[in-house]
Design an enzyme around this catalytic site. Sequence first.
Site, PDB file in Angstrom:
ATOM      1  N   TYR A 184       7.727  20.920 -33.105  1.00  0.00           N
ATOM      2  CA  TYR A 184       7.488  20.784 -34.552  1.00  0.00           C
ATOM      3  C   TYR A 184       7.866  22.075 -35.289  1.00  0.00           C
ATOM      4  CZ  TYR A 184       5.750  16.079 -34.413  1.00  0.00           C
ATOM      5  OH  TYR A 184       5.690  14.708 -34.280  1.00  0.00           O
ATOM      6  N   ARG A 189      11.556  21.925 -35.847  1.00  0.00           N
ATOM      7  CA  ARG A 189      11.905  20.943 -36.892  1.00  0.00           C
ATOM      8  C   ARG A 189      11.508  21.460 -38.272  1.00  0.00           C
ATOM      9  NH1 ARG A 189       9.307  15.585 -35.282  1.00  0.00           N
ATOM     10  NH2 ARG A 189      10.246  14.900 -37.232  1.00  0.00           N
ATOM     11  N   GLY A 198      16.948   3.391 -45.840  1.00  0.00           N
ATOM     12  CA  GLY A 198      17.089   4.319 -44.719  1.00  0.00           C
ATOM     13  C   GLY A 198      15.992   4.231 -43.682  1.00  0.00           C
ATOM     14  N   CYS A 207      -8.179  26.534 -34.228  1.00  0.00           N
ATOM     15  CA  CYS A 207      -9.058  26.431 -35.403  1.00  0.00           C
ATOM     16  C   CYS A 207     -10.255  27.354 -35.172  1.00  0.00           C
ATOM     17  CB  CYS A 207      -9.517  24.982 -35.504  1.00  0.00           C
ATOM     18  SG  CYS A 207     -10.676  24.651 -36.827  1.00  0.00           S
ATOM     19  N   HIS A 238       3.156   9.064 -43.185  1.00  0.00           N
ATOM     20  CA  HIS A 238       3.100   9.677 -41.853  1.00  0.00           C
ATOM     21  C   HIS A 238       2.796  11.169 -41.904  1.00  0.00           C
ATOM     22  CE1 HIS A 238       5.662   6.119 -40.114  1.00  0.00           C
ATOM     23  NE2 HIS A 238       4.409   5.800 -40.327  1.00  0.00           N
ATOM     24  N   SER A 287      14.736   1.877 -40.179  1.00  0.00           N
ATOM     25  CA  SER A 287      15.119   0.828 -39.233  1.00  0.00           C
ATOM     26  C   SER A 287      14.113  -0.326 -39.266  1.00  0.00           C
ATOM     27  CB  SER A 287      15.223   1.405 -37.822  1.00  0.00           C
ATOM     28  OG  SER A 287      13.974   1.950 -37.432  1.00  0.00           O
ATOM     29  N   ALA A 343      22.589   6.058 -48.465  1.00  0.00           N
ATOM     30  CA  ALA A 343      21.711   6.165 -49.641  1.00  0.00           C
ATOM     31  C   ALA A 343      22.274   7.166 -50.660  1.00  0.00           C
ATOM     32  CB  ALA A 343      20.318   6.589 -49.196  1.00  0.00           C
ATOM     33  N   CYS A 364      -6.846  20.595 -37.732  1.00  0.00           N
ATOM     34  CA  CYS A 364      -7.604  20.805 -36.501  1.00  0.00           C
ATOM     35  C   CYS A 364      -7.554  19.514 -35.687  1.00  0.00           C
ATOM     36  CB  CYS A 364      -9.052  21.163 -36.858  1.00  0.00           C
ATOM     37  SG  CYS A 364     -10.111  21.232 -35.408  1.00  0.00           S
ATOM     38  N   ASP A 379       9.112  15.416 -44.667  1.00  0.00           N
ATOM     39  CA  ASP A 379       9.930  16.603 -44.965  1.00  0.00           C
ATOM     40  C   ASP A 379       9.833  17.131 -46.395  1.00  0.00           C
ATOM     41  OD1 ASP A 379      11.458  14.751 -46.451  1.00  0.00           O
ATOM     42  OD2 ASP A 379      12.929  14.490 -44.843  1.00  0.00           O
TER      43      ASP A 379
HETATM   44  C1  BJW Z   1      20.685   5.577 -43.279  1.00  0.00           C
HETATM   45  C2  BJW Z   1      21.553   6.655 -43.445  1.00  0.00           C
HETATM   46  C3  BJW Z   1      21.955   6.967 -44.762  1.00  0.00           C
HETATM   47  C4  BJW Z   1      21.107   6.460 -41.332  1.00  0.00           C
HETATM   48  N1  BJW Z   1      21.509   6.242 -45.787  1.00  0.00           N
HETATM   49  N2  BJW Z   1      20.258   4.869 -44.306  1.00  0.00           N
HETATM   50  C5  BJW Z   1       2.619  -4.064 -34.634  1.00  0.00           C
HETATM   51  C6  BJW Z   1       3.594  -4.524 -33.772  1.00  0.00           C
HETATM   52  C7  BJW Z   1       4.099  -3.691 -32.770  1.00  0.00           C
HETATM   53  C8  BJW Z   1       3.639  -2.375 -32.624  1.00  0.00           C
HETATM   54  C9  BJW Z   1       2.667  -1.920 -33.479  1.00  0.00           C
HETATM   55  C10 BJW Z   1       2.167  -2.771 -34.448  1.00  0.00           C
HETATM   56  N3  BJW Z   1       1.241  -2.069 -35.162  1.00  0.00           N
HETATM   57  C11 BJW Z   1       1.176  -0.805 -34.671  1.00  0.00           C
HETATM   58  C12 BJW Z   1       2.017  -0.696 -33.624  1.00  0.00           C
HETATM   59  C13 BJW Z   1       2.241   0.533 -32.808  1.00  0.00           C
HETATM   60  C14 BJW Z   1       3.145   1.545 -33.453  1.00  0.00           C
HETATM   61  C15 BJW Z   1       4.526   0.933 -33.683  1.00  0.00           C
HETATM   62  O1  BJW Z   1       4.898   0.528 -34.756  1.00  0.00           O
HETATM   63  N4  BJW Z   1       5.335   0.894 -32.644  1.00  0.00           N
HETATM   64  C16 BJW Z   1       6.706   0.362 -32.787  1.00  0.00           C
HETATM   65  C17 BJW Z   1       7.712   1.412 -32.342  1.00  0.00           C
HETATM   66  C18 BJW Z   1       6.796  -0.925 -32.040  1.00  0.00           C
HETATM   67  N5  BJW Z   1       2.615   2.072 -34.703  1.00  0.00           N
HETATM   68  C19 BJW Z   1       1.686   3.030 -34.706  1.00  0.00           C
HETATM   69  O2  BJW Z   1       1.212   3.475 -33.686  1.00  0.00           O
HETATM   70  C20 BJW Z   1       1.217   3.521 -36.062  1.00  0.00           C
HETATM   71  N6  BJW Z   1      -0.211   3.516 -36.113  1.00  0.00           N
HETATM   72  C21 BJW Z   1      -0.906   2.394 -36.264  1.00  0.00           C
HETATM   73  O3  BJW Z   1      -0.382   1.320 -36.393  1.00  0.00           O
HETATM   74  O4  BJW Z   1      -2.286   2.584 -36.236  1.00  0.00           O
HETATM   75  C22 BJW Z   1      -3.106   1.442 -36.038  1.00  0.00           C
HETATM   76  C23 BJW Z   1      -3.082   1.128 -34.568  1.00  0.00           C
HETATM   77  C24 BJW Z   1      -3.431   2.103 -33.671  1.00  0.00           C
HETATM   78  C25 BJW Z   1      -3.430   1.810 -32.308  1.00  0.00           C
HETATM   79  C26 BJW Z   1      -3.014   0.554 -31.868  1.00  0.00           C
HETATM   80  C27 BJW Z   1      -2.636  -0.408 -32.788  1.00  0.00           C
HETATM   81  C28 BJW Z   1      -2.678  -0.117 -34.168  1.00  0.00           C
HETATM   82  C29 BJW Z   1       1.639   4.973 -36.264  1.00  0.00           C
HETATM   83  C30 BJW Z   1       3.122   5.121 -36.366  1.00  0.00           C
HETATM   84  C31 BJW Z   1       3.459   6.605 -36.477  1.00  0.00           C
HETATM   85  C32 BJW Z   1       4.962   6.839 -36.444  1.00  0.00           C
HETATM   86  N7  BJW Z   1       5.193   8.239 -36.307  1.00  0.00           N
HETATM   87  C33 BJW Z   1       6.553   8.747 -36.361  1.00  0.00           C
HETATM   88  C34 BJW Z   1       6.535  10.267 -36.094  1.00  0.00           C
HETATM   89  C35 BJW Z   1       6.023  10.998 -37.339  1.00  0.00           C
HETATM   90  C36 BJW Z   1       5.980  12.480 -37.138  1.00  0.00           C
HETATM   91  C37 BJW Z   1       7.331  13.099 -36.821  1.00  0.00           C
HETATM   92  O5  BJW Z   1       8.270  13.039 -37.613  1.00  0.00           O
HETATM   93  O6  BJW Z   1       7.439  13.660 -35.741  1.00  0.00           O
HETATM   94  O7  BJW Z   1       7.129   8.458 -37.639  1.00  0.00           O
HETATM   95  S1  BJW Z   1       7.674   7.903 -35.217  1.00  0.00           S
HETATM   96  C38 BJW Z   1       9.048   7.903 -36.318  1.00  0.00           C
HETATM   97  O8  BJW Z   1       9.399   6.527 -36.687  1.00  0.00           O
HETATM   98  C39 BJW Z   1       8.574   8.593 -37.621  1.00  0.00           C
HETATM   99  C40 BJW Z   1       9.222   7.736 -38.665  1.00  0.00           C
HETATM  100  O9  BJW Z   1       8.557   7.896 -39.899  1.00  0.00           O
HETATM  101  C41 BJW Z   1       9.113   6.343 -38.077  1.00  0.00           C
HETATM  102  C42 BJW Z   1      10.067   5.357 -38.675  1.00  0.00           C
HETATM  103  O10 BJW Z   1      11.389   5.715 -38.424  1.00  0.00           O
HETATM  104  P1  BJW Z   1      12.510   5.481 -39.541  1.00  0.00           P
HETATM  105  O11 BJW Z   1      12.222   6.330 -40.715  1.00  0.00           O
HETATM  106  O12 BJW Z   1      12.692   4.045 -39.781  1.00  0.00           O
HETATM  107  O13 BJW Z   1      13.790   6.146 -38.825  1.00  0.00           O
HETATM  108  P2  BJW Z   1      14.832   5.451 -37.811  1.00  0.00           P
HETATM  109  O14 BJW Z   1      15.539   6.537 -37.115  1.00  0.00           O
HETATM  110  O15 BJW Z   1      14.197   4.413 -36.987  1.00  0.00           O
HETATM  111  O16 BJW Z   1      15.845   4.668 -38.779  1.00  0.00           O
HETATM  112  C43 BJW Z   1      16.705   5.372 -39.654  1.00  0.00           C
HETATM  113  C44 BJW Z   1      17.524   4.362 -40.429  1.00  0.00           C
HETATM  114  O17 BJW Z   1      18.303   5.054 -41.370  1.00  0.00           O
HETATM  115  C45 BJW Z   1      18.496   3.548 -39.547  1.00  0.00           C
HETATM  116  O18 BJW Z   1      18.339   2.165 -39.819  1.00  0.00           O
HETATM  117  C46 BJW Z   1      19.892   4.037 -40.002  1.00  0.00           C
HETATM  118  O19 BJW Z   1      20.872   3.014 -39.965  1.00  0.00           O
HETATM  119  C47 BJW Z   1      19.592   4.469 -41.411  1.00  0.00           C
HETATM  120  N8  BJW Z   1      20.497   5.489 -41.977  1.00  0.00           N
HETATM  121  N9  BJW Z   1      21.887   7.205 -42.243  1.00  0.00           N
HETATM  122  C48 BJW Z   1      20.708   5.211 -45.559  1.00  0.00           C
HETATM  123  N10 BJW Z   1      22.847   8.023 -45.034  1.00  0.00           N
END
Ligand code: BJW
Length: 246
Positions: A69, A72, A187, A148, A121, A189, A231, A129, A106
């Site tokens: 982190y 990043r 932007g 902490c 997020h 997925s 975007a 902490c 960010d």
């Molecule tokens: C462009 C471009 C350009 C490129 N212009 N576009 C229901 C079903 C299944 C699973 C679950 C569910 N509910 C919960 C879950 C579990 C889990 C989850 O979703 N898992 C899936 C992977 C299946 N979710 C969680 O655990 C969440 N918590 C939760 O639900 O709590 C309740 C709970 C707890 C316990 C059990 C059950 C429920 C928390 C999710 C936290 C995600 N954290 C992260 C890390 C954040 C910190 C860090 O940065 O390090 O968040 S993971 C990562 O993914 C980050 C992002 O915000 C997140 C989403 O990613 P994003 O932004 O979509 O990026 P990409 O890379 O996937 O896509 C980029 C897109 O941009 C692409 O499409 C490109 O084509 C496009 N692109 N250039 C426009 N120029």
Amino acid sequence: MSIAIPQELIERLAAARRVAVLTGAGISAESGIPTFRDALTGLWARYDPQELATPEGFARNPKLVWEWYAERRARIAGVAPNAGHMALAGLEQRFEQFTLVTQNIDSLHQRAGSREVVELHGNIARVKCSAEQTVVSEYAATETPPRCRCGALLRPDVVWFGEMLPAAALARAEEATEHCEVFLSIGTSAQVYPAAELPLRALSAGATVVEINPERTALSRHAHFVLPGAAGKVLPALLARLAAIA
Ligand code: BJW
């Protein structure tokens, strides 16, 4: 190359009073911040999310996670908002209610001038902490990770897999989603929940749903309009078209 934006979409936007937007890593890609799921350049192509973005990974190797982190954070500090972020800040001015929900940590939307930003997020600039979950602004960096005052390790104030999203942020996002006339998904997925549910909820509530993404996603087949492009190109074009008719 000019970007084809349907006139019907411009008219629906021009008539809208309430707009909600969900952004993901793709909007910051043109600023030089890698996305997560790009097959070649995405963070998850090089790093294991289970080790770096879960509470269990942090418990196993807190130093590795803290340093990842820190790297990043340094990269983010060295980049600037791009034309996509700027256009969203411009769009905000045009609507009675405009809620920008972001999965990004960010601060680039805020740096571009957006005022109503809901961070689902967390934010990489803050630390908290790991025991008390409270944000800590001052700490001695004598060990990695620092501790902490209570003795527990500090961690970035971001949401890892398996953790709950900040309740107030999620409630604001849901409220804006349920009441908007147009919902833009930009932007992302659309794979990570509960954020990925928001555009689907907007659809169920009767909003016009628009996706801006160079690639197709899980949302594409449901969206009313799909604008396939970066975007940083599509959003300024959308803003210009809107400005031309108003
Ligand atoms: C462009 C471009 C350009 C490129 N212009 N576009 C229901 C079903 C299944 C699973 C679950 C569910 N509910 C919960 C879950 C579990 C889990 C989850 O979703 N898992 C899936 C992977 C299946 N979710 C969680 O655990 C969440 N918590 C939760 O639900 O709590 C309740 C709970 C707890 C316990 C059990 C059950 C429920 C928390 C999710 C936290 C995600 N954290 C992260 C890390 C954040 C910190 C860090 O940065 O390090 O968040 S993971 C990562 O993914 C980050 C992002 O915000 C997140 C989403 O990613 P994003 O932004 O979509 O990026 P990409 O890379 O996937 O896509 C980029 C897109 O941009 C692409 O499409 C490109 O084509 C496009 N692109 N250039 C426009 N120029």
